[in-house]
Design a protein around this motif. Structure first.
Motif, PDB file in Angstrom:
ATOM      1  N   GLY A 111       0.785  -1.226   0.000  1.00 32.56           N
ATOM      2  CA  GLY A 111       0.000   0.000   0.000  1.00 32.56           C
ATOM      3  C   GLY A 111       0.817   1.275   0.000  1.00 32.56           C
ATOM      4  O   GLY A 111       0.264   2.363   0.159  1.00 32.56           O
ATOM      5  N   ARG A 130       2.591  -5.390  -2.442  1.00 32.00           N
ATOM      6  CA  ARG A 130       1.177  -5.577  -2.760  1.00 32.00           C
ATOM      7  C   ARG A 130       0.440  -4.245  -2.683  1.00 32.00           C
ATOM      8  O   ARG A 130       0.585  -3.503  -1.719  1.00 32.00           O
ATOM      9  CB  ARG A 130       0.532  -6.580  -1.800  1.00 32.00           C
ATOM     10  CG  ARG A 130       1.011  -8.009  -2.013  1.00 32.00           C
ATOM     11  CD  ARG A 130       0.490  -8.968  -0.975  1.00 32.00           C
ATOM     12  NE  ARG A 130       1.046  -8.568   0.323  1.00 32.00           N
ATOM     13  CZ  ARG A 130       0.366  -8.596   1.464  1.00 32.00           C
ATOM     14  NH1 ARG A 130      -0.878  -9.017   1.495  1.00 32.00           N
ATOM     15  NH2 ARG A 130       0.931  -8.220   2.581  1.00 32.00           N
ATOM     16  N   ASN A 131      -0.323  -3.974  -3.748  1.00 33.54           N
ATOM     17  CA  ASN A 131      -1.143  -2.758  -3.832  1.00 33.54           C
ATOM     18  C   ASN A 131      -0.339  -1.465  -3.735  1.00 33.54           C
ATOM     19  O   ASN A 131      -0.886  -0.412  -3.391  1.00 33.54           O
ATOM     20  CB  ASN A 131      -2.258  -2.771  -2.782  1.00 33.54           C
ATOM     21  CG  ASN A 131      -3.155  -3.971  -2.955  1.00 33.54           C
ATOM     22  OD1 ASN A 131      -3.659  -4.226  -4.045  1.00 33.54           O
ATOM     23  ND2 ASN A 131      -3.333  -4.740  -1.894  1.00 33.54           N
ATOM     24  N   ASP A 133       1.656   1.808  -5.179  1.00 33.27           N
ATOM     25  CA  ASP A 133       1.512   2.717  -6.310  1.00 33.27           C
ATOM     26  C   ASP A 133       2.913   3.046  -6.829  1.00 33.27           C
ATOM     27  O   ASP A 133       3.657   3.787  -6.191  1.00 33.27           O
ATOM     28  CB  ASP A 133       0.791   3.992  -5.873  1.00 33.27           C
ATOM     29  CG  ASP A 133       0.577   4.983  -7.007  1.00 33.27           C
ATOM     30  OD1 ASP A 133       1.041   4.723  -8.140  1.00 33.27           O
ATOM     31  OD2 ASP A 133      -0.059   6.026  -6.755  1.00 33.27           O
ATOM     32  N   THR A 150       1.503  -8.122  -6.301  1.00 32.30           N
ATOM     33  CA  THR A 150       0.066  -8.365  -6.463  1.00 32.30           C
ATOM     34  C   THR A 150      -0.702  -7.062  -6.262  1.00 32.30           C
ATOM     35  O   THR A 150      -0.538  -6.386  -5.242  1.00 32.30           O
ATOM     36  CB  THR A 150      -0.417  -9.418  -5.441  1.00 32.30           C
ATOM     37  OG1 THR A 150       0.278 -10.639  -5.681  1.00 32.30           O
ATOM     38  CG2 THR A 150      -1.912  -9.649  -5.544  1.00 32.30           C
ATOM     39  N   GLY A 151      -1.505  -6.692  -7.259  1.00 29.67           N
ATOM     40  CA  GLY A 151      -2.330  -5.493  -7.157  1.00 29.67           C
ATOM     41  C   GLY A 151      -1.580  -4.186  -7.285  1.00 29.67           C
ATOM     42  O   GLY A 151      -2.176  -3.121  -7.139  1.00 29.67           O
ATOM     43  N   ALA A 152      -0.278  -4.228  -7.558  1.00 24.72           N
ATOM     44  CA  ALA A 152       0.510  -3.002  -7.686  1.00 24.72           C
ATOM     45  C   ALA A 152       0.188  -2.296  -9.001  1.00 24.72           C
ATOM     46  O   ALA A 152      -0.239  -2.914  -9.974  1.00 24.72           O
ATOM     47  CB  ALA A 152       2.002  -3.316  -7.615  1.00 24.72           C
ATOM     48  N   ASN A 153       0.415  -0.991  -9.029  1.00 24.22           N
ATOM     49  CA  ASN A 153       0.200  -0.192 -10.235  1.00 24.22           C
ATOM     50  C   ASN A 153       1.558   0.291 -10.733  1.00 24.22           C
ATOM     51  O   ASN A 153       2.180   1.151 -10.119  1.00 24.22           O
ATOM     52  CB  ASN A 153      -0.717   0.989  -9.937  1.00 24.22           C
ATOM     53  CG  ASN A 153      -1.099   1.755 -11.192  1.00 24.22           C
ATOM     54  OD1 ASN A 153      -0.499   1.588 -12.249  1.00 24.22           O
ATOM     55  ND2 ASN A 153      -2.103   2.604 -11.065  1.00 24.22           N
ATOM     56  N   THR A 172      -1.803  -7.078 -11.497  1.00 28.91           N
ATOM     57  CA  THR A 172      -0.806  -6.016 -11.494  1.00 28.91           C
ATOM     58  C   THR A 172      -0.940  -5.197 -12.767  1.00 28.91           C
ATOM     59  O   THR A 172      -0.969  -5.753 -13.861  1.00 28.91           O
ATOM     60  CB  THR A 172       0.611  -6.619 -11.412  1.00 28.91           C
ATOM     61  OG1 THR A 172       0.690  -7.471 -10.267  1.00 28.91           O
ATOM     62  CG2 THR A 172       1.671  -5.539 -11.311  1.00 28.91           C
TER      63      THR A 172
END
Length: 189
Positions: A111, A130-131, A133, A150-153, A172
């Motif tokens: 995050g 994970r997640n 930015d 996982t879920g990263a931008n 991702t």
């Protein structure tokens, strides 16, 4: 003679940055950081620096291994060659931070806001991203190892020279805007 001195300095610096530290933080270094927002080459291992405003802080070549930096704002901070081994940076803001050569091995960055951070040659091996930015981040020749993205931008991030073969990508957002799901667990039918 000068060459020998440079070699010795380089060896000592390498040892300090890449050897897991075995000492705790120095209170004078914590006080200096809190008073001046600057503490280059400081020993801040295991320090609790959570939820602080350290925007534009100078922590170049500091050792923050196993430190708690949850929720800390390090926007535009100088973190070049800083050691964050096993540090908890969950939810931290590192937007536009200078992190070239930083050691983030096993760091918790779930995050975290790392958009437009400069991380050329940083070690993110086994990091929890994970997640996170990472939009527009400069990640040239970064070591990912088995980092979890996982879920990263990663939209518009520069990953040139990065070996992504062992890193985890599930939901991702990749630099081209496409979604990568190669590491997602199999869905039951």
């Amino acid at each position: 003679m000068r060459h020998a001195i440079w070699v010795v300095c380089a060896v000592v610096l390498s040892w300090l940055l890449w050897t897991p530290p075995s000492w705790a933080f120095i209170q004078d270094d914590v006080d200096l950081l809190l008073d001046t927002n600057s503490c280059p080459v400081c020993i801040l291992n295991e320090a609790d620096l959570s939820d602080l405003n350290l925007q534009k802080a100078n922590l170049k070549v500091a050792v923050l291994a196993e430190s708690n930096l949850k929720g800390t704002d390090l926007t535009k901070a100088n973190l070049v060659l800083t050691d964050f081994t096993n540090a908890d940076l969950s939810g931290a803001v590192l937007a536009s931070a200078q992190m070239n050569g930083a050691n983030l091995n096993k760091a918790k960055l779930a995050g975290a806001d790392l958009h437009e951070a400069e991380m050329t040659q940083a070690n993110l091996g086994n990091a929890d991203l994970r997640n996170a930015d990472l939009r527009g981040a400069i990640m040239l020749s970064v070591t990912l190892g088995t980092a979890d993205l996982t879920g990263a931008n990663l939209k518009d991030a520069n990953l040139r020279g990065v070996n992504r073969s062992r890193a985890r990508f599930c939901n991702t957002i990749m630099p081209d805007g496409e979604i990568e799901n190669r590491s997602c667990p199999e869905q039951g039918s």
